[in-house]
Every structure is written in structure tokens, then in C-alpha cells.
Design a protein around this motif. Structure first.
Motif, short mmCIF file in Angstrom:
data_model
loop_
_atom_site.label_atom_id
_atom_site.label_comp_id
_atom_site.label_asym_id
_atom_site.label_seq_id
_atom_site.Cartn_x
_atom_site.Cartn_y
_atom_site.Cartn_z
N UNK A 172 73.09 56.22 34.11
CA UNK A 172 73.31 55.67 32.76
C UNK A 172 72.98 57.20 31.88
N UNK A 173 74.45 57.58 31.18
CA UNK A 173 74.02 59.24 31.44
C UNK A 173 74.21 58.88 29.18
N UNK A 174 73.31 59.00 28.17
CA UNK A 174 72.89 59.15 27.18
C UNK A 174 73.59 60.72 26.75
N UNK A 175 73.33 60.57 25.78
CA UNK A 175 73.61 62.36 24.88
C UNK A 175 72.16 62.66 24.25
N UNK A 176 71.70 62.41 24.78
CA UNK A 176 70.34 62.86 24.40
C UNK A 176 69.77 61.85 23.67
N UNK A 177 67.69 61.93 23.80
CA UNK A 177 67.69 60.73 23.79
C UNK A 177 67.14 60.56 22.18
N UNK A 178 67.31 61.37 21.35
CA UNK A 178 67.62 61.54 20.00
C UNK A 178 68.39 61.35 19.24
N UNK A 179 70.00 61.13 20.63
CA UNK A 179 70.93 61.10 19.99
C UNK A 179 71.75 59.57 20.30
N UNK A 180 71.45 59.00 21.46
CA UNK A 180 71.94 57.64 22.31
C UNK A 180 71.02 56.96 22.00
N UNK A 181 71.01 55.47 21.83
CA UNK A 181 69.62 54.80 21.63
C UNK A 181 70.32 52.99 21.79
N UNK A 182 70.06 52.53 22.44
CA UNK A 182 69.92 50.80 23.20
C UNK A 182 68.32 50.15 21.84
N UNK A 183 68.67 48.86 21.41
CA UNK A 183 68.67 49.45 20.22
C UNK A 183 68.37 47.57 20.57
N UNK A 240 63.46 48.30 42.79
CA UNK A 240 63.42 50.04 43.33
C UNK A 240 64.36 50.67 42.93
N UNK A 241 63.26 52.01 43.37
CA UNK A 241 64.21 53.24 43.31
C UNK A 241 64.86 53.55 41.99
N UNK A 242 63.47 53.24 41.06
CA UNK A 242 64.30 53.81 39.72
C UNK A 242 63.96 55.07 39.43
N UNK A 243 64.64 55.70 38.60
CA UNK A 243 64.27 57.23 37.74
C UNK A 243 64.89 56.82 36.25
N UNK A 244 64.01 57.64 35.69
CA UNK A 244 64.05 57.60 33.65
C UNK A 244 63.90 59.07 33.96
N UNK A 245 64.83 59.69 32.88
CA UNK A 245 64.78 61.59 33.02
C UNK A 245 65.00 61.32 30.66
N UNK A 246 64.28 62.47 30.44
CA UNK A 246 64.34 61.86 29.65
C UNK A 246 64.54 62.05 28.36
N UNK A 247 64.39 60.46 28.54
CA UNK A 247 64.46 58.66 28.35
C UNK A 247 63.71 58.85 26.96
N UNK A 248 63.74 57.86 26.01
CA UNK A 248 62.09 56.68 25.25
C UNK A 248 61.95 55.55 25.30
N UNK A 249 60.89 55.48 25.32
CA UNK A 249 60.61 54.10 25.16
C UNK A 249 59.83 53.93 23.63
N UNK A 250 60.13 52.61 23.07
CA UNK A 250 59.65 52.27 21.81
C UNK A 250 59.62 51.29 21.18
N UNK A 251 57.99 51.03 20.74
CA UNK A 251 57.79 49.43 20.38
C UNK A 251 56.21 49.49 20.41
N UNK A 252 55.72 48.43 20.04
CA UNK A 252 53.79 48.69 19.57
C UNK A 252 53.12 47.58 20.73
N UNK A 253 53.74 46.42 20.96
CA UNK A 253 53.29 45.39 22.10
C UNK A 253 54.38 45.75 23.09
N UNK A 254 53.17 46.19 24.07
CA UNK A 254 53.53 45.72 25.96
C UNK A 254 54.95 46.81 26.00
N UNK A 255 55.26 47.84 25.52
CA UNK A 255 56.83 48.63 25.09
C UNK A 255 57.26 49.13 27.25
#
Length: 349
Positions: A107-118, A170-185
Motif C-alpha cells: 500500500x503505497x501513499x504519496x507521503x505521510x503528509x499528503x496521503x491519510x486514512x482517517x 506476521x511479516x508486516x513492514x511500515x516505512x515513512x508512515x505516521x500513526x496519530x491518536x491519544x489512547x492506544x495509538x
């Protein structure tokens, strides 16, 4: 002749001096280059997965789908070849689920500041609240933000969590991603995982679970915990037995933010978390670690630090069971071999 070949006739002292200069100045840079971390970017990963099959998602209608989940749904069950799901810039307000039957998704985005799933949801059920869920083996995400923007007033209560991502394969990788929340992000539930140059934000247990996981060069931003009696914690790792191959390993990167926070709290009798060569700001409280959610013995807890730096890295006042590791102690955890990464991470193959 003599002038052109004078180096052949150096006196022993001059020759020794030049060798010394070579060793002191040149050799260290060779070693540094040999040991340097490879630059993992989108073109490299695209090349490594070796596929020309791409599904384009564009919220403005310039792709095959407007919805990320619709693109995932279009991939056949039992998929056995890598598929790139290219999510163009935009905020995709939806919950996304990668089911067990759909492996080999990049799953390839255009950058964590440009592509967001919310999404915005709080629940007493962590999994139910998650904006993003991955339960399929062999998954990669690059350049995407995952956010649960449930109102802070709800998320801070003890009975409601707002998970941004649930990682249960198993076998999951995240590169240059961001994760936002407060409780249990970030619910790093189980399996071997790798996070490279990611940003993770929260206040209470914002990285938790029992994954066997490396966080390399990641940033952890602390949001102030509004509760009075209990400080927030970056990690809540739940390793249940000595034989269980799980634990969160943070290598390099930095921790900073607002308010006081623990590096981790014990959520199981063998909880294992290591911060190595990481910058720790003054947001880390002197105790560093807590077992407030686990009332048993601290004898088997593996809460440790190795060559961390910054105002929050002082060992004075640390919890008595926490450890300051030696080179020998930490060695098994500082390589992708800890997660068998050379066998499954495409970037290492």
C-alpha cells in the motif's frame, strides 16, 4: 625519476606517520560506510517486490477507485503475487481492513503528509475502534498517515480506546508512515514487524501488544496525559512467558513532546522493551518505567536502555528492575535478524 617516485624512498618514520594518518582518518569512514543503513524509499521497494500490477486510488476520481477499501476488496482472495495499491494524495475518511486471505499487498501513499486514512471512533474494544487493520501476512505500507481523531475528551477516559492501527499478522513492514491518536495509538498485536522512519503520536500506552518488532529511526511524540494520578506511557508490551519471542526494540530515533511519560509499563510478567541509541527528551520521567498495571513480581521484566542520550536518558532514579545494557547484552536485538528480517523484508533481499 626520484621526484616522481619519492614515495618509494620514504624514511621509516615518515612511512609510519602516513600509515597512522591513513588509519586514523580514512579507515573509520570506510567502516562507517560499510555499516551505514540503506536508504529505503518507494522506488526501491517497488523494484524489490518485482511487480507491474498497480491499482490506483484517487479520491478525486482519477484512479480506478475512490476508496481504499474498494481497492482492497478488488484483490482476489488467495492472492499470491505482490500488488501495489497506490493511494494518491488526499484524506480518505474510511476504515480499512486487510483480511487474512489477501497477502502480498504493498500500500503505497504519496507521503505521510499528503496521503491519510482517517476515522473517528472510541470503544472499549481496541480492535473495533481501529481505523486501519492488517491481518494478512506479507504486507507493506509506505508514506501513509493512519489516524483516529476521536475527540480527546472521550479517548482519555479509561474505558475507551481510539486505535489508529491494529497490526495482527506476521511479516508486516511500515516505512515513512505516521500513526496519530491519544489512547492506544498503535496496537502492535502479534507477529514479526518492522517500522522504519515512522512517526507515532499518543499519550497512554500508545504502542502496545505482544509483537516481535523493531522500530528503527522512529519518532515518538508524547501528548500530555490529562489524568492526575497516572502518567502516560509510550509502550505497554505484553510478553507472557520467557519462551515467547516478542518484544519492542527501538533503535535510534527520538522521544519528545509535552508532559511527563514513562518509557513503558509492564502489561505482562515478562514484558520486554529496549530503547537503544535513542534521544530521550525531558518528557521522560526519572523513574523511566512502571509496573502499575501488573501487580506481580518485577524479577522477569526486561525494561532496558542502551546508550541513549538527551535530558531524559539519565539513569539516576530509574526503576530498580530496569536495566542499562552492555554491548554484549544488546547485540542480539540490534539487527534485523531479531525479526528474521533478511528472510522476508523485501528491502533486505
Amino acid at each position: 625519476m626520484a621526484s616522481n617516485s619519492s614515495w618509494l624512498y620514504l624514511s621509516p618514520s615518515t612511512f609510519t606517520m602516513k600509515i597512522l594518518i591513513f588509519v586514523l582518518f580514512f579507515v573509520p569512514y570506510c567502516a562507517l560506510a560499510f555499516d551505514s543503513q540503506m536508504v529505503i524509499d518507494s522506488p526501491m521497494l517497488t523494484q524489490k517486490v518485482g511487480t507491474n500490477r498497480t491499482i490506483k486510488v484517487d479520491i478525486n476520481g482519477n484512479g480506478e477507485f475512490k476508496s481504499v477499501q474498494a481497492a482492497i476488496d478488488s484483490i482476489p482472495e488467495g492472492n499470491s503475487n505482490w500488488v501495489i495499491v497506490h493511494i494518491r494524495k488526499g484524506v480518505y475518511r474510511e476504515k480499512v481492513h486487510i483480511p487474512k486471505t489477501k497477502r502480498y499487498i504493498f500500500m503505497r501513499g504519496n507521503g505521510r503528509g499528503r496521503t491519510a486514512i482517517v476515522w473517528s471512533q472510541s470503544s472499549s474494544d481496541n480492535i473495533d475502534s481501529a481505523t486501519f487493520k492488517v491481518e494478512a501476512t506479507d504486507f507493506i505500507a509506505f508514506g501513509i498517515s493512519f489516524k483516529n481523531d476521536a475527540p480527546t475528551g472521550v479517548a482519555y477516559t479509561s474505558q475507551n480506546q481510539s486505535v489508529a492501527a491494529f497490526v495482527a499478522a506476521d511479516k508486516v513492514a511500515f516505512y515513512h508512515c505516521a500513526f496519530y491518536s491519544t489512547h492506544n495509538t498503535l496496537f502492535d498485536y502479534k507477529g514479526r514487524h518492522y517500522y522504519e522512519s515512522c512517526y507515532i503520536q499518543g499519550s497512554i500506552d500508545f504502542i502496545f501488544g505482544r509483537g516481535r518488532t523493531i522500530f528503527h529511526n522512529c519518532e515518538m511524540f508524547v501528548v500530555d496525559d490529562k489524568r492526575i494520578n497516572i502518567r502516560g506511557s509510550i509502550t505497554a508490551q505484553n510478553r507472557e512467558s520467557e519462551r515467547e519471542m516478542s518484544g519492542f526494540i527501538f533503535i535510534k530515533g527520538r522521544v519528545y513532546g509535552i508532559g511527563g511519560v514513562y518509557l513503558g509499563r509492564a502489561k505482562g510478567p515478562y514484558s520486554r522493551v529496549i530503547f537503544a541509541k535513542t534521544y530521550l527528551s525531558k518528557t521522560i520521567v526519572p523513574e523511566g518505567w512502571t509496573n502499575w498495571s501488573y501487580d506481580g513480581s518485577t524479577e522477569n521484566l526486561y525494561h532496558a536502555e542502551y546508550k541513549c542520550h538527551g535530558p531524559g536518558a539519565t539513569s539516576e532514579g530509574r526503576a530498580p528492575w530496569s536495566r542499562q545494557l552492555s554491548d554484549e547484552d544488546v547485540a542480539p536485538f540490534l539487527s534485523v535478524d531479531y525479526i528474521d528480517g533478511k528472510n522476508w523484508l523485501p528491502a533486505w533481499q
